[in-house]
Structure formats: C-alpha cells, structure tokens
Design an enzyme around this catalytic site. Sequence first.
Site, PDB file in Angstrom:
ATOM      1  N   ALA A 110      20.216   5.572  47.688  1.00 24.09           N
ATOM      2  CA  ALA A 110      19.560   4.676  46.744  1.00 24.09           C
ATOM      3  C   ALA A 110      20.231   3.305  46.694  1.00 24.09           C
ATOM      4  O   ALA A 110      19.565   2.295  46.485  1.00 24.09           O
ATOM      5  CB  ALA A 110      19.530   5.309  45.356  1.00 24.09           C
ATOM      6  N   THR A 111      21.549   3.254  46.910  1.00 17.04           N
ATOM      7  CA  THR A 111      22.214   1.951  46.913  1.00 17.04           C
ATOM      8  C   THR A 111      21.644   1.065  48.018  1.00 17.04           C
ATOM      9  O   THR A 111      21.297  -0.093  47.796  1.00 17.04           O
ATOM     10  CB  THR A 111      23.737   2.116  47.088  1.00 17.04           C
ATOM     11  OG1 THR A 111      24.258   2.733  45.913  1.00 17.04           O
ATOM     12  CG2 THR A 111      24.430   0.773  47.276  1.00 17.04           C
ATOM     13  N   ASN A 117      21.227   6.243  34.424  1.00 23.65           N
ATOM     14  CA  ASN A 117      22.175   7.267  34.879  1.00 23.65           C
ATOM     15  C   ASN A 117      23.146   7.711  33.799  1.00 23.65           C
ATOM     16  O   ASN A 117      23.582   8.852  33.776  1.00 23.65           O
ATOM     17  CB  ASN A 117      22.945   6.757  36.100  1.00 23.65           C
ATOM     18  CG  ASN A 117      23.479   5.354  35.917  1.00 23.65           C
ATOM     19  OD1 ASN A 117      22.757   4.445  35.513  1.00 23.65           O
ATOM     20  ND2 ASN A 117      24.753   5.170  36.178  1.00 23.65           N
ATOM     21  N   GLN A 175      17.544   8.520  39.579  1.00 25.52           N
ATOM     22  CA  GLN A 175      17.804   9.538  38.552  1.00 25.52           C
ATOM     23  C   GLN A 175      16.520  10.191  38.042  1.00 25.52           C
ATOM     24  O   GLN A 175      16.590  11.072  37.192  1.00 25.52           O
ATOM     25  CB  GLN A 175      18.536   8.898  37.358  1.00 25.52           C
ATOM     26  CG  GLN A 175      19.939   8.413  37.670  1.00 25.52           C
ATOM     27  CD  GLN A 175      20.950   9.540  37.766  1.00 25.52           C
ATOM     28  OE1 GLN A 175      20.675  10.680  37.389  1.00 25.52           O
ATOM     29  NE2 GLN A 175      22.125   9.244  38.267  1.00 25.52           N
ATOM     30  N   SER A 179      17.005   8.836  46.067  1.00 29.49           N
ATOM     31  CA  SER A 179      18.228   9.413  46.597  1.00 29.49           C
ATOM     32  C   SER A 179      18.001  10.909  46.748  1.00 29.49           C
ATOM     33  O   SER A 179      17.288  11.517  45.951  1.00 29.49           O
ATOM     34  CB  SER A 179      19.360   9.160  45.599  1.00 29.49           C
ATOM     35  OG  SER A 179      20.477   9.928  45.941  1.00 29.49           O
ATOM     36  N   ALA A 180      18.604  11.510  47.773  1.00 31.54           N
ATOM     37  CA  ALA A 180      18.432  12.961  47.952  1.00 31.54           C
ATOM     38  C   ALA A 180      19.454  13.753  47.145  1.00 31.54           C
ATOM     39  O   ALA A 180      19.140  14.814  46.600  1.00 31.54           O
ATOM     40  CB  ALA A 180      18.552  13.323  49.429  1.00 31.54           C
ATOM     41  N   HIS A 181      20.675  13.219  47.032  1.00 36.76           N
ATOM     42  CA  HIS A 181      21.746  14.067  46.485  1.00 36.76           C
ATOM     43  C   HIS A 181      21.698  14.231  44.970  1.00 36.76           C
ATOM     44  O   HIS A 181      22.496  14.988  44.414  1.00 36.76           O
ATOM     45  CB  HIS A 181      23.119  13.565  46.936  1.00 36.76           C
ATOM     46  CG  HIS A 181      23.632  12.364  46.211  1.00 36.76           C
ATOM     47  ND1 HIS A 181      24.527  12.468  45.174  1.00 36.76           N
ATOM     48  CD2 HIS A 181      23.381  11.057  46.359  1.00 36.76           C
ATOM     49  CE1 HIS A 181      24.803  11.252  44.731  1.00 36.76           C
ATOM     50  NE2 HIS A 181      24.115  10.372  45.437  1.00 36.76           N
ATOM     51  N   THR A 233      19.382   5.052  64.170  1.00 37.35           N
ATOM     52  CA  THR A 233      18.862   6.370  64.548  1.00 37.35           C
ATOM     53  C   THR A 233      18.652   7.227  63.313  1.00 37.35           C
ATOM     54  O   THR A 233      19.532   7.313  62.453  1.00 37.35           O
ATOM     55  CB  THR A 233      19.847   7.062  65.507  1.00 37.35           C
ATOM     56  OG1 THR A 233      19.927   6.285  66.695  1.00 37.35           O
ATOM     57  CG2 THR A 233      19.404   8.471  65.847  1.00 37.35           C
ATOM     58  N   CYS A 241      39.430   4.127  30.613  1.00 30.70           N
ATOM     59  CA  CYS A 241      40.487   4.757  31.382  1.00 30.70           C
ATOM     60  C   CYS A 241      39.955   5.535  32.575  1.00 30.70           C
ATOM     61  O   CYS A 241      40.711   5.905  33.454  1.00 30.70           O
ATOM     62  CB  CYS A 241      41.302   5.686  30.498  1.00 30.70           C
ATOM     63  SG  CYS A 241      42.376   4.777  29.392  1.00 30.70           S
TER      64      CYS A 241
END
Lengths: 137, 404
Positions: free
Chosen positions: B75-76, B155, B183, B203-205, B243, B328
């Site tokens: 997606a990026t 997200n 998302q 995005s696939a993941h 490819t 943090c």
Amino acid sequence: MAYSDKVIDHYENPRNVGSLDKDDASVGTGMVGAPACGDVMRLQIKVNEQGVIEDAKFKTYGCGSAIASSSLLTEWVKGKSLDEAASIKNTDIAEELELPPVKIHCSVLAEDAIKAAISDYKQKQGLDSDDDVAQSA
Amino acid sequence: MKKPIYFDYSATTPVDPRVAEKMCQCLTLDGNFGNPASRSHEYGWKAEEAVEEARQQVADLVGADPKEIVFTSGATESDNLAIKGAAHFYQKKGKHVVTCKTEHKAVLDTCRQLEREGYEVTYLDPEPNGLIDLDKLKAAIRDDTVLVSIMHVNNEIGVIQDIAAIGEITRERKVLFHVDAAQSAGKVPIDLQTMKVDLMSFSAHKIYGPKGIGALYVRRKPRVRLEAQMHGGGHERGMRSGTLPTHQIVGMGEAFRIAKEEMAADNERIRMLRDRLLKGLEDIEEIYINGDLEQRVPHNLNISFNFVEGESLMMALKDLAVSSGSACTSASLEPSYVLRALGRNDELAHSSIRFSLGRFTTEEEVDYAIEAIKQNIDKLRELSPLWEMYKEGIDLNSIEWTAH
C-alpha cells in the site's frame, strides 16, 4: 524495545513506592517532568537530624525506564548525606540500568528529581539552597 | 493459548494457511515458477494465468474490472504511485492536493515530497471523533486542486470515512479522488461500481495475505492517467515495471477471495469479541475511547487509560501484543499524531493502547486480556503520582509543569 534485566527487575518489583507527608519539615519533595511529555517523577526524602536520608519514596508516571530509574534512585539515596545524594549523576543511573541512548532522559529526570527534593528540604529548613528563585518569589 | 496473545492485527496479520498453501505451489521446479512475462513457453503462460486469476480475485472483492488493478509492492508504494503519479501527470491543470492530518505516513510523507516539488497541500483537521466534515472538505477544494486523498479506515482508531459521499463531491468538482484502503479492504464492503473513487490502494498483509504485495486500482471509466514512478520493462500497462512475483500475487488473490467469502461472518464474530473486550474494560475509571465507536471497523479498539503511560502499560502487558500511541514507542519520541489531530491532549495520547482483533482471536484470549489489563492498570496507577493527585482532587492543569 529490549530492556536490560535490571530495568525489568525494578519495573516488576519497584522499591520504595509510596508517599511521605509533604508538609513534614523533615521531608523534601521533588516533582519533575510533565504529563504532556509522558513522564512525571515524584521523589521524596526524609532527612534525620544528622543530615542523613533515612527514608525515600517515589511515584512515577512514565515508561519502564523512568520507573526503574526512580526506583533505583530511592535505593541509592537511603543512608546517604544530602551532599552525597546530590552528587549522584544521571550517567551513574544510566550505566547501572544499561539504558539505551533513547532512554537517557529518564536518568536525567531522576537526577533532577533528587536535586529538587534536596532543594525543597533545604528551603523548608531555611538552609542555603542552590535554587533560591522560589524563595524570592 | 499461545503467548504473547496477538492483538495487533492492524499492524499485520498472519498468512491464512490456505493462502500459504497456494503460494508454495508457485516457487519450486515442480511448481508454477515461470516468469509471467515469458510469452514463449508454457512456464510463462501458466504463471500469467495464475496472475490473471489473482487479479480477478482482487477486483472481485471491490467491484472493479481486473484491467483496473495494478500490482505493487504494497500500500505504501500504491499511495506513492497514486499521489505522485496523478499530481505529476495532471500538473498542467493545477498543483494543489487536499488530504487529512490523520492519514497514514505513506500519504502524508508523499504529500510533503510534493510540497518540496512546489505543490500546495491542504491538510484537513478531522472532527474530534476522527471523521471528516464534508463541508470543510468541499470548502478546501480549489480551481487548481487536482487530487483529494482520504483514507477509508484509519489504522490507529479504526474510524470509517464516508468515501461514497466524498466521491460525489470530488467527481462534481472534476477532481481526482484517491483512497488508501489498506485497512478497509476485506473489512468494510467496497463497491467501485457505485463509489466514485478514481484510485484506491490495497495491501495483502492486512487481510491474511503475504507482506510485500499490494495493488493500486486505477479507474478506466472515466480514465485516470498516471506518471509511472518505476521504469523498466513496461509491466502493468507501463504503470509499474518489474517482474511480477507470482507467488505473492497468487497469495494476495487467495486472501482477497477468502475475504469476499468470509467477511460477513468474520466481522460478526470479531465485533462480538471486540464488544466483549470493551464491556470488560468499561468499568475502569478514567478511560477514553479514541475515535467514533459507531463509524468504526469491528476489530479495532483504541483506549486511553488516563494517568498511566502507554509504554509502561505495554511492558506490564507482556503477554499481550498490542501497540500504543505513546511517544516512547515511536522513533520520533512524539506521541500519536492521529490522536493529537483529534484534539486529544498529549497525556491521553501517551496513555493510549490500540487493540486490533482478527480472524484467529478467541473468546478465551479476550477474557485473559481483560483480567491482565485490569490488574496492571491498578498496579501502575498505584505507582502514578498523577493518579494520586487526581484522587486528591487536584486539577492537573493548574500545575506548572516543567516541560523537558
């Protein structure tokens, strides 16, 4: 982030958590940091007539390293004179806890906290203080 | 119960075993390993066939034509290709882009790059519930605006923007509309037949497919044109050379196929678990839900536990894999920019935890989490000077803090 075993030990079994009576003349209170920055430390010391820190308590809002730094500091200052306690350096704390560079500010905050507590105590006792801005205000 | 329990499905998901099996069939000598661009032999033809089947599966989930799907690395990359590609191609029309402050960094940083190239970008403020006021969006569109980029689902806080309504506005003003759907695909119904979206990133993941593969939807009617960002062999109709990774693409296709089939049932089950988690936590004092609770995906819960710092809470919750808006936990040492854009103060941003549930979350895991959180909130509040002051009735805003 991976923490050292010492940080985890102090975080899971913090020493000297609690409060002392802040209105007691033998108690010095130091509160440093800001909620908006994600850490606030409050360190209190009880000083006996010989000028020795006989008790120390803390409460900390902050990350694990901040909690561990303040917990370690309470252990270190007990039994020390005010001058000895004031000479503790943030680098000593960072080294003992093996803090990564991004967490050094936690140890700086702890050094600030003990200095502030000592200054508060001296002010209450009418002793010379490095920080006399508050007195003149 | 496997520990730490995974509650970070919005960061990434495990690959569904059905997906992994399909992928494994496209790697070795015995499998479908050919280059999909090889036109001269059966290895190439078979690989191309697998890629085209996957393209159809991706298109089917969102009501698109397979010719409108361009495979990318994720997606990026899709966001980069859509925003830079469209802005560059249409720069003669204008050099103004509209987006929102709560977008993913893949969109925000790409917009920053356009600013360096001389474009102007308007960053909309969301409402306190995380949603965009459509009138403010309308007002931000100018005659030289070429692109509006708004994410479908956030997200961090999981709120769902009304992209169908935004599409009506942009189409009427003849401005291109890009949607980051990383998302939302597989979680929220998407129909590009009816929604007037011109470009959409996937995005696939995030939906049980592999990392390293994504897609960009590029509308054909009315036709949207892009300047390629990656040059080479002219793959993907010249929009993205390189490819095609057959195993990745087949994995993405299978993940999207499963999502289409199981989305409704998955959502119902996950919503029940999320509501169970919320119910288990809602009697804790001084907690704040971040983002609208109605216009929200069923798997997300983002809560600020006031007077407890997020990273220390995560350290206490070592049996739970969650994420936090605490400074943090970020490289920049800044608290969540998304929560700050909602107008949440820094303290609440530092105190936030995001729980994201998924296909493999169980009731037992949710119940374990509730108990762990309750115990540790109590413990950390006992450690917190802010909690003590709050309990004594001291207004924390009345204190002059020493910022550092």
